[in-house]
Design a protein around this motif. Structure first.
Motif, PDB file in Angstrom:
ATOM      1  N   THR A   1      61.177  14.095  18.661  1.00 58.00           N
ATOM      2  CA  THR A   1      60.590  14.138  17.683  1.00 58.00           C
ATOM      3  C   THR A   1      59.494  13.483  16.897  1.00 58.00           C
ATOM      4  OG1 THR A   1      61.455  14.821  16.268  1.00 58.00           O
ATOM      5  CG2 THR A   1      61.279  16.432  17.275  1.00 58.00           C
ATOM      6  N   ARG A   2      60.066  12.456  16.145  1.00 57.04           N
ATOM      7  CA  ARG A   2      59.384  11.314  15.898  1.00 57.04           C
ATOM      8  C   ARG A   2      58.640  10.298  16.713  1.00 57.04           C
ATOM      9  NH1 ARG A   2      64.316   9.267  11.572  1.00 57.04           N
ATOM     10  NH2 ARG A   2      65.103  11.830  10.945  1.00 57.04           N
ATOM     11  N   GLY A   3      59.025  10.367  18.105  1.00 53.31           N
ATOM     12  CA  GLY A   3      57.935  10.298  18.644  1.00 53.31           C
ATOM     13  C   GLY A   3      59.388   7.759  18.984  1.00 53.31           C
ATOM     14  N   ILE A   4      58.094   7.465  19.042  1.00 53.67           N
ATOM     15  CA  ILE A   4      58.937   6.219  18.675  1.00 53.67           C
ATOM     16  C   ILE A   4      59.904   5.673  17.659  1.00 53.67           C
ATOM     17  CG2 ILE A   4      58.354   3.174  19.873  1.00 53.67           C
ATOM     18  CD1 ILE A   4      58.211   5.348  22.235  1.00 53.67           C
ATOM     19  N   VAL A   5      60.479   5.314  17.722  1.00 53.67           N
ATOM     20  CA  VAL A   5      61.456   4.413  16.149  1.00 53.67           C
ATOM     21  C   VAL A   5      61.299   3.535  16.261  1.00 53.67           C
ATOM     22  CG1 VAL A   5      62.979   4.727  14.785  1.00 53.67           C
ATOM     23  CG2 VAL A   5      62.019   6.572  15.874  1.00 53.67           C
ATOM     24  N   PRO A   6      60.640   2.326  14.945  1.00 53.90           N
ATOM     25  CA  PRO A   6      60.681   1.181  15.524  1.00 53.90           C
ATOM     26  C   PRO A   6      61.907   0.597  15.032  1.00 53.90           C
ATOM     27  CG  PRO A   6      59.097   2.226  13.291  1.00 53.90           C
ATOM     28  CD  PRO A   6      59.892   2.922  14.498  1.00 53.90           C
ATOM     29  N   PRO A   7      62.098  -0.430  15.797  1.00 53.45           N
ATOM     30  CA  PRO A   7      63.653  -0.799  15.259  1.00 53.45           C
ATOM     31  C   PRO A   7      63.869  -1.695  14.042  1.00 53.45           C
ATOM     32  CG  PRO A   7      62.049  -2.900  16.573  1.00 53.45           C
ATOM     33  CD  PRO A   7      61.150  -1.799  16.676  1.00 53.45           C
ATOM     34  N   GLY A   8      62.670  -1.713  13.301  1.00 58.14           N
ATOM     35  CA  GLY A   8      63.474  -1.926  11.905  1.00 58.14           C
ATOM     36  C   GLY A   8      63.984  -0.168  11.762  1.00 58.14           C
ATOM     37  N   LYS A   9      63.896   0.679  11.260  1.00 57.09           N
ATOM     38  CA  LYS A   9      64.453   1.799  11.377  1.00 57.09           C
ATOM     39  C   LYS A   9      65.932   2.025  11.664  1.00 57.09           C
ATOM     40  CE  LYS A   9      61.145   4.511   8.831  1.00 57.09           C
ATOM     41  NZ  LYS A   9      61.547   4.979   7.525  1.00 57.09           N
ATOM     42  N   PHE A  10      65.845   1.319  13.322  1.00 52.23           N
ATOM     43  CA  PHE A  10      67.218   1.513  13.642  1.00 52.23           C
ATOM     44  C   PHE A  10      67.830   0.490  13.980  1.00 52.23           C
ATOM     45  CE2 PHE A  10      64.853   1.187  17.404  1.00 52.23           C
ATOM     46  CZ  PHE A  10      65.686   0.519  18.120  1.00 52.23           C
TER      47      PHE A  10
END
Length: 846
Positions: free
Chosen positions: A620-629
């Motif tokens: 649902t959020r699309g591509i999540v950048p690495p800084g988030k996870f």
């Protein structure tokens, strides 16, 4: 000379028989039960009697003049079989086989009697007519075969019987034994046993009197059954045997010998002894147990009760046997409970509970009771109840309860009492609209350091001092509790304004900033405080404590003295928890993907390889950048399986490109390794496994590790890097220039590449200063024999400066952003087919 007549008075009848009376000849020749044939010196048949016809199937009148051998000689006759049609040996009965007319074989005895001529010195008759007499011995042969079969059967039973079989003399000697008995007694063969025992009574039986008993019973009853004794084996080992035997009598009516069987019953005897010992053990346990035990049959009546029962309830076992126990010891108000317990036990459950039972004098005794069903095999038996007097424990329950609600070290209320008082405050706030209370969560900042450096005794002293100081900042209506470890909590009641709560928090902080004298040294503990002010919004005390804890941890993260909780903190926590769950699910269901950023040669601008960068393709959020996870993955430990997946997928994908794209055979892939991956065992083993499974050249895999990780534990870093280097993997120091690594330490590391941090390439600071730093790093790398990669290249002027200082490789948005697998594959094909003049590549195609 041919003879065809069968009448003895006929002149043509053989001369030797002429003159013999017809009656005598017929009685002897024609009436003989044995087959008789008269043959001449050449073996030709002259006469045959009816018995010959019956035995061989030939009519006598049709075989006159025939060759006797041609009639009855079977094929394959043994060479040593005397031929009655060639020579004749008198007085010699021999057994042989002859052929009948139908081709079947007849077992016969043969004897030859000369009719004319004289016997030679060798016993044969020369030039004579001979009577050949055949006796049918088929029945005898069958009988003999049956006898041999019976003997074989008996011998097989004797030899192969599981039981030992014997024959002994009354005097005590073995006549015969079978192999089983030899094995039972430890012998290799029956003969060895027979020769070993010369005196069964004294050499075999442990108690010689048992042999006397055996003989006496035999004399009286002529048989024994289940006669059990202890005997010695060949090696001296003592075993138990059971004998069944009978007496065998001679012709005079006396006992000739004994015969019988032996079974080794040692295991059964030992089991019986063990069972008896167990029975004795349980009997003593039952009788001497300090606990009260009563046995109840399936009809509820008492079977037995031990001394402990008599002492606890005042009833003698003999007085209550045969009666229902509940009539004696169960109070009337507990009869229903008693029935429920019995039903549960009969359902197969073991019931353990605390209850009360009545003494004979009427007083109630608090007891701990265990009840369970007794079973014998599959059959259900009675019930066992075990009671223990817990009067003394019950008398201390009030004191124990008090202790259970207070911290033994500081004397403050503990978590349980604090939760109870918070529940009261929550209920009070709902009843009284003007009532206000707040909750503070306090966590010491340096308690672990004190424990680790000065010991737990010093830590305990510090906690006592902290408790005293916090309590000194409170009013009598407030509650100060120690929740555990170095965590304290406060309920501030009846305050009128927010400022009052803030003042209390500041007083606590001021108190804790003062040094504490612990074990001769000063400790400045400090603390982080989380505050919940708007308590009227809550319906659960657990939620209040949770949010105070969230605010306290936020204060600790931000190095603040205190933080007041707001809803955004809770929302962030929930988002983090949700994100963690989603991240675990994404990893399990393959929602993680790798993007690839090209690394190019600075001189030729040719493609050297890629850096693999993990991305989260959220539904649902699309591509999540690495800084988030990535930070969340580091904190929760998900980085370990995630890191393994990245290494595996990057190597697999590179191997695929190398196999399917001509010219891509020497492309490399770089993978970042986190601090938790590098600090845990198993990284090297995983890399080795992936290289083996993918068949990738180890030199084409580059692991990027930051300076800070390498500096954390130098010994471990050098050891792990050497193990990776032994595999052939290349090592890069990532973000070089931002850490504090010493050059001396850098020389010890088995590394291959330095990656210059992007801040020195595309930073907004003075580019001239930055390029001088880059020049110094490259010079250092050259001295150490290392390759330099510059990351963050975005413009041509930055790239030109890298060319001027002879940097080896570069990566950045100037060449391509990190792209998915398909775009990366197109980039490879374009780079391999494009000349160096066509540059940079069409961004729309990458």
């Amino acid at each position: 000379m041919t003879h065809t007549a069968s009448d003895p008075t006929d002149p043509a009848f053989p001369a030797p028989l002429r003159g013999v009376s017809d009656t005598l000849f017929r009685n002897l020749f024609l009436g003989s039960p044995n087959a008789v044939v008269l043959r001449d010196a050449l073996g030709k048949v002259l006469l045959g009697n009816p018995a010959f016809e019956r035995l061989f199937g030939y009519e006598a009148r049709r075989i006159a003049g025939a060759d006797l051998a041609g009639l009855v000689q079977p094929e394959g006759l043994p060479a040593n079989d005397p031929a009655e049609w060639i020579e004749c040996r008198t007085r010699e009965h021999r057994e042989t086989v002859r052929r009948r007319r139908d081709g079947s074989l007849a077992h016969v005895t043969v004897v030859c009697i000369p009719a004319t001529g004289k016997p030679s010195e060798a016993g044969s008759t020369i030039a004579q007519d001979v009577f050949v007499i055949y006796r049918d011995i088929a029945i005898r042969k069958q009988t003999e075969e049956l006898l041999r079969g019976a003997e074989r059967k008996y011998r097989s039973i004797f030899e192969n019987a599981v039981e030992g079989i014997f024959q002994t003399t009354p005097a005590g000697r073995y006549l015969d034994v079978n192999p089983s008995l030899a094995r039972i007694y430890g012998f290799d063969a029956p003969r060895e046993l027979i020769e070993h025992f010369k005196d069964i009574k004294n050499e075999l039986y442990v108690d010689p009197g048992r042999r006397d008993d055996f003989v006496r019973i035999m004399d009286q009853s002529h048989e024994v059954w289940n006669f059990e004794s202890r005997v010695r084996k060949k090696g001296g080992e003592i075993i138990w045997i059971s004998e069944n035997a009978r007496a065998i009598f001679n012709e005079a009516g006396g006992i000739d010998h004994y015969e019988g069987t032996v079974v080794d019953i040692t295991k059964r005897k030992r089991a019986e002894e063990a069972l008896e010992a167990q029975r004795a053990f349980f009997r003593q346990l039952f009788e001497n147990s300090p606990q009260a035990i009563v046995l109840i049959d399936e009809k509820r009546n008492v079977l037995d009760a031990n001394k402990g029962f008599e002492e606890l309830f005042g009833y003698r076992a003999e007085d209550i046997q045969g009666f229902g126990v509940r009539a004696f010891i169960v109070p009337e108000d507990l009869l229903t409970e008693c029935e429920n317990v019995r039903a549960a036990i009969l359902a197969g459950n073991t019931v353990q509970k605390e209850t009360s039972r009545r003494h004979r004098d009427g007083r109630l005794i608090p007891v701990s009771m265990i009840g369970f069903q007794v079973r014998s095999g599959d059959a259900a038996g009675g019930v066992v109840y075990i009671y223990q007097d817990i009067s003394e424990r019950k008398s201390f329950e009030e004191q124990i309860t008090h202790q259970a609600f207070h911290d033994a070290l500081t004397g403050l209320p503990n978590r349980s009492l604090f939760a109870e008082r918070l529940e009261r405050a929550l209920a009070r706030g709902k009843r009284r609209g003007e009532y206000q209370y707040a909750v503070l969560m306090i966590d010491l900042n340096k308690f672990k350091a004190v424990n680790d450096s000065l010991g737990h005794a010093a830590g305990d002293l510090l906690l006592v001092e902290i408790a005293t100081r916090i309590r000194s900042c409170m009013r009598s209506v407030d509650t100060v509790a120690r929740l555990g470890g170095d965590e304290f909590a406060v309920i501030l009641e009846e305050f009128r304004a927010k400022r009052e709560v803030i003042n209390v928090a500041e007083r606590i902080q001021e108190s804790l900033r003062r040094p504490c004298l612990v074990c001769g040294g000063e400790v400045f503990p400090g603390a982080s405080i989380g505050i919940v002010l708007r308590t009227k919004e809550y319906t659960s005390s657990e939620d209040i404590l949770r949010d105070a804890d969230i605010a306290m941890y936020r204060a600790k993260e931000l190095s603040r003295s205190y933080m007041i909780f707001d809803r955004r903190m809770h929302k962030e926590i929930l988002e983090t928890i949700s994100l963690e769950a989603e991240l675990r699910e994404a990893l399990a269901h393959g929602d993680m993907v790798l993007h690839y950023q090209p690394i190019v040669n600075v001189d030729s601008r040719g493609l050297e390889g890629f850096e693999a960068l993990v991305r989260w393709n959220h539904p649902t959020r699309g591509i999540v950048p690495p800084g988030k996870f990535i930070p969340l993955a580091e904190e929760t430990g998900i980085i370990l399986p995630l890191g393994r997946w990245v290494i595996t997928e990057a190597c697999r994908q590179l191997g695929h490109w190398q196999r399917t794209i001509p010219g891509a055979e020497r492309l490399s892939v770089s993978v970042n390794v986190s601090c938790r991956q590098f600090g845990r065992d198993g990284l090297v083993e995983h890399v080795a496994q992936v290289l083996e499974e993918t068949g990738l050249d180890p030199s084409l895999l580059k692991l990027e590790i930051t300076e800070s990780v390498l500096m954390r534990d130098t010994g471990h870093s050098i050891h792990e890097l050497n193990r990776l280097k032994a595999l052939g993997v290349r090592i890069a120091v990532d973000d070089f220039g931002t850490g504090y690594s010493s050059l001396a330490y850098l020389r010890q590391l088995p590394i291959d590449l330095l990656k210059i941090d992007r801040s020195f390439i595309s930073g907004s600071d003075n580019p001239e200063d930055n390029i001088q730093i880059v020049r110094s790093i490259i010079s250092l790398a050259r001295n150490l024999g290392l390759t330099v990669i510059a990351e963050g290249v975005e413009r041509e002027d930055q790239f030109a400066r890298l060319q001027s200082v002879h940097c080896d490789k570069a990566q950045g948005y100037m060449f391509s952003r990190p792209v998915d697998v398909g775009a990366a594959e197109r980039y490879i094909r374009d780079s391999l087919s494009r000349s160096s003049e066509v540059w940079p590549p069409d961004s729309s195609r990458s």
